[in-house]
Design a protein around this motif. Structure first.
Motif, PDB file in Angstrom:
ATOM      1  N   ALA A  18      13.394  40.595  65.063  1.00 45.67           N
ATOM      2  CA  ALA A  18      12.132  39.737  65.097  1.00 45.67           C
ATOM      3  C   ALA A  18      12.742  38.202  64.856  1.00 45.67           C
ATOM      4  O   ALA A  18      14.166  37.694  64.707  1.00 45.67           O
ATOM      5  CB  ALA A  18      11.959  39.487  63.392  1.00 45.67           C
ATOM      6  N   GLY A  19      12.654  37.204  65.951  1.00 52.40           N
ATOM      7  CA  GLY A  19      12.629  36.032  66.874  1.00 52.40           C
ATOM      8  C   GLY A  19      13.669  36.412  67.274  1.00 52.40           C
ATOM      9  O   GLY A  19      13.522  37.324  68.129  1.00 52.40           O
ATOM     10  N   MET A  20      13.624  34.422  68.299  1.00 52.25           N
ATOM     11  CA  MET A  20      15.215  35.001  69.614  1.00 52.25           C
ATOM     12  C   MET A  20      16.551  34.744  68.979  1.00 52.25           C
ATOM     13  O   MET A  20      16.662  34.502  67.881  1.00 52.25           O
ATOM     14  CB  MET A  20      14.618  33.925  70.449  1.00 52.25           C
ATOM     15  CG  MET A  20      13.671  33.804  70.737  1.00 52.25           C
ATOM     16  SD  MET A  20      13.306  32.614  71.705  1.00 52.25           S
ATOM     17  CE  MET A  20      12.924  30.578  71.236  1.00 52.25           C
ATOM     18  N   SER A  21      16.965  35.309  69.945  1.00 45.27           N
ATOM     19  CA  SER A  21      19.157  35.427  69.188  1.00 45.27           C
ATOM     20  C   SER A  21      18.851  34.372  69.676  1.00 45.27           C
ATOM     21  O   SER A  21      18.455  33.775  70.767  1.00 45.27           O
ATOM     22  CB  SER A  21      19.695  36.474  70.361  1.00 45.27           C
ATOM     23  OG  SER A  21      19.250  36.529  71.449  1.00 45.27           O
ATOM     24  N   THR A  22      19.710  33.506  69.705  1.00 45.04           N
ATOM     25  CA  THR A  22      20.607  32.492  69.825  1.00 45.04           C
ATOM     26  C   THR A  22      20.650  31.985  71.388  1.00 45.04           C
ATOM     27  O   THR A  22      19.902  31.704  72.549  1.00 45.04           O
ATOM     28  CB  THR A  22      21.996  32.497  69.912  1.00 45.04           C
ATOM     29  OG1 THR A  22      22.350  32.505  68.260  1.00 45.04           O
ATOM     30  CG2 THR A  22      23.009  30.809  70.270  1.00 45.04           C
ATOM     31  N   ALA A  23      20.995  33.020  72.380  1.00 43.51           N
ATOM     32  CA  ALA A  23      20.662  32.828  74.409  1.00 43.51           C
ATOM     33  C   ALA A  23      19.550  32.115  74.485  1.00 43.51           C
ATOM     34  O   ALA A  23      19.429  31.789  75.700  1.00 43.51           O
ATOM     35  CB  ALA A  23      21.364  34.454  75.281  1.00 43.51           C
ATOM     36  N   GLU A  24      18.924  33.718  73.626  1.00 44.86           N
ATOM     37  CA  GLU A  24      17.192  33.362  73.973  1.00 44.86           C
ATOM     38  C   GLU A  24      16.923  31.985  73.968  1.00 44.86           C
ATOM     39  O   GLU A  24      15.853  31.877  74.687  1.00 44.86           O
ATOM     40  CB  GLU A  24      16.344  34.219  73.510  1.00 44.86           C
ATOM     41  CG  GLU A  24      16.821  36.052  74.551  1.00 44.86           C
ATOM     42  CD  GLU A  24      15.596  36.937  73.945  1.00 44.86           C
ATOM     43  OE1 GLU A  24      15.390  36.819  72.426  1.00 44.86           O
ATOM     44  OE2 GLU A  24      15.741  38.415  74.100  1.00 44.86           O
ATOM     45  N   TYR A  25      17.336  31.415  73.080  1.00 38.59           N
ATOM     46  CA  TYR A  25      16.805  30.469  72.365  1.00 38.59           C
ATOM     47  C   TYR A  25      17.452  29.396  72.994  1.00 38.59           C
ATOM     48  O   TYR A  25      16.573  28.277  73.507  1.00 38.59           O
ATOM     49  CB  TYR A  25      17.426  30.403  70.957  1.00 38.59           C
ATOM     50  CG  TYR A  25      16.739  28.774  70.377  1.00 38.59           C
ATOM     51  CD1 TYR A  25      15.727  28.694  70.023  1.00 38.59           C
ATOM     52  CD2 TYR A  25      17.727  28.052  70.467  1.00 38.59           C
ATOM     53  CE1 TYR A  25      15.314  27.420  68.900  1.00 38.59           C
ATOM     54  CE2 TYR A  25      17.096  26.561  69.528  1.00 38.59           C
ATOM     55  CZ  TYR A  25      16.249  26.242  69.303  1.00 38.59           C
ATOM     56  OH  TYR A  25      15.878  25.690  68.730  1.00 38.59           O
ATOM     57  N   ALA A  26      18.392  29.401  73.794  1.00 35.62           N
ATOM     58  CA  ALA A  26      19.536  28.826  74.955  1.00 35.62           C
ATOM     59  C   ALA A  26      19.083  28.128  76.136  1.00 35.62           C
ATOM     60  O   ALA A  26      18.590  26.896  76.620  1.00 35.62           O
ATOM     61  CB  ALA A  26      20.419  28.773  74.992  1.00 35.62           C
ATOM     62  N   VAL A  27      17.927  29.731  76.169  1.00 34.19           N
ATOM     63  CA  VAL A  27      17.734  29.151  77.760  1.00 34.19           C
ATOM     64  C   VAL A  27      16.422  29.083  77.240  1.00 34.19           C
ATOM     65  O   VAL A  27      15.793  28.510  78.230  1.00 34.19           O
ATOM     66  CB  VAL A  27      17.798  31.132  77.834  1.00 34.19           C
ATOM     67  CG1 VAL A  27      16.506  31.163  79.400  1.00 34.19           C
ATOM     68  CG2 VAL A  27      18.857  31.669  78.632  1.00 34.19           C
ATOM     69  N   GLY A  28      15.227  28.760  76.250  1.00 32.35           N
ATOM     70  CA  GLY A  28      13.684  28.386  76.267  1.00 32.35           C
ATOM     71  C   GLY A  28      14.281  27.517  76.172  1.00 32.35           C
ATOM     72  O   GLY A  28      13.076  25.942  76.639  1.00 32.35           O
ATOM     73  N   VAL A  30      16.587  25.048  77.352  1.00 34.23           N
ATOM     74  CA  VAL A  30      16.510  24.979  78.809  1.00 34.23           C
ATOM     75  C   VAL A  30      15.303  24.851  79.166  1.00 34.23           C
ATOM     76  O   VAL A  30      15.174  23.720  80.250  1.00 34.23           O
ATOM     77  CB  VAL A  30      17.927  25.397  79.706  1.00 34.23           C
ATOM     78  CG1 VAL A  30      17.987  24.966  80.819  1.00 34.23           C
ATOM     79  CG2 VAL A  30      19.112  24.741  78.906  1.00 34.23           C
ATOM     80  N   ALA A  31      14.659  25.661  79.425  1.00 32.93           N
ATOM     81  CA  ALA A  31      13.981  25.692  80.356  1.00 32.93           C
ATOM     82  C   ALA A  31      11.952  24.872  80.044  1.00 32.93           C
ATOM     83  O   ALA A  31      11.810  23.908  80.918  1.00 32.93           O
ATOM     84  CB  ALA A  31      13.023  26.992  80.380  1.00 32.93           C
ATOM     85  N   ALA A  32      11.892  24.381  78.893  1.00 35.05           N
ATOM     86  CA  ALA A  32      11.704  23.442  78.534  1.00 35.05           C
ATOM     87  C   ALA A  32      11.777  21.961  78.624  1.00 35.05           C
ATOM     88  O   ALA A  32      10.928  21.222  78.943  1.00 35.05           O
ATOM     89  CB  ALA A  32      11.241  23.693  76.114  1.00 35.05           C
ATOM     90  N   ALA A  33      13.467  21.871  78.672  1.00 32.93           N
ATOM     91  CA  ALA A  33      13.822  19.914  78.813  1.00 32.93           C
ATOM     92  C   ALA A  33      13.423  20.339  80.103  1.00 32.93           C
ATOM     93  O   ALA A  33      13.020  19.408  80.442  1.00 32.93           O
ATOM     94  CB  ALA A  33      15.122  20.188  78.326  1.00 32.93           C
ATOM     95  N   ALA A  34      13.907  21.458  81.547  1.00 33.17           N
ATOM     96  CA  ALA A  34      13.863  21.505  82.282  1.00 33.17           C
ATOM     97  C   ALA A  34      12.205  20.997  82.548  1.00 33.17           C
ATOM     98  O   ALA A  34      11.588  19.703  83.830  1.00 33.17           O
ATOM     99  CB  ALA A  34      14.191  22.344  83.126  1.00 33.17           C
ATOM    100  N   PHE A  35      11.419  21.575  81.957  1.00 32.97           N
ATOM    101  CA  PHE A  35       9.451  21.199  82.579  1.00 32.97           C
ATOM    102  C   PHE A  35       9.431  19.656  82.212  1.00 32.97           C
ATOM    103  O   PHE A  35       8.489  19.211  82.815  1.00 32.97           O
ATOM    104  CB  PHE A  35       9.184  22.282  81.749  1.00 32.97           C
ATOM    105  CG  PHE A  35       7.672  22.913  81.757  1.00 32.97           C
ATOM    106  CD1 PHE A  35       6.923  22.691  83.341  1.00 32.97           C
ATOM    107  CD2 PHE A  35       6.588  21.607  80.925  1.00 32.97           C
ATOM    108  CE1 PHE A  35       5.536  22.184  83.101  1.00 32.97           C
ATOM    109  CE2 PHE A  35       5.456  21.730  81.225  1.00 32.97           C
ATOM    110  CZ  PHE A  35       4.747  22.258  82.199  1.00 32.97           C
ATOM    111  N   ALA A  36      10.253  19.423  81.026  1.00 30.98           N
ATOM    112  CA  ALA A  36       9.450  18.255  80.321  1.00 30.98           C
ATOM    113  C   ALA A  36       9.601  16.986  80.789  1.00 30.98           C
ATOM    114  O   ALA A  36       9.505  15.943  82.080  1.00 30.98           O
ATOM    115  CB  ALA A  36       9.809  18.232  79.105  1.00 30.98           C
ATOM    116  N   GLY A  37      11.287  17.825  82.066  1.00 25.57           N
ATOM    117  CA  GLY A  37      12.035  16.024  82.582  1.00 25.57           C
ATOM    118  C   GLY A  37      11.128  15.958  84.378  1.00 25.57           C
ATOM    119  O   GLY A  37      11.108  15.142  84.784  1.00 25.57           O
TER     120      GLY A  37
END
Length: 64
Positions: A18-28, A30-37
């Protein structure tokens, strides 16, 4: 009793995934921040700014 044991194992297995692990959360994140930039760069470019201003000016002219 056998059905109860099977259901218990299924619940335990689902709880582990259930839920994302820490690594998956971090990758998500980073991807969201890159898309926002990228979106920020596109929206603040001079071409897009000019396009938005022309749309607003046309809308104000139509309004009266």
């Amino acid at each position: 009793m056998r059905g109860l044991a099977t259901a218990t194992r299924r619940c335990r297995g689902a709880a582990r995934d259930a839920g994302m692990s820490t690594a998956e959360y971090a990758v998500g994140m980073v991807a969201a921040a890159a898309f926002a930039g990228l979106l920020f760069k596109i929206v603040t470019s001079s071409e897009v700014r000019a396009l938005l201003l022309s749309i607003i000016k046309r809308a104000l002219q139509l309004a009266g």
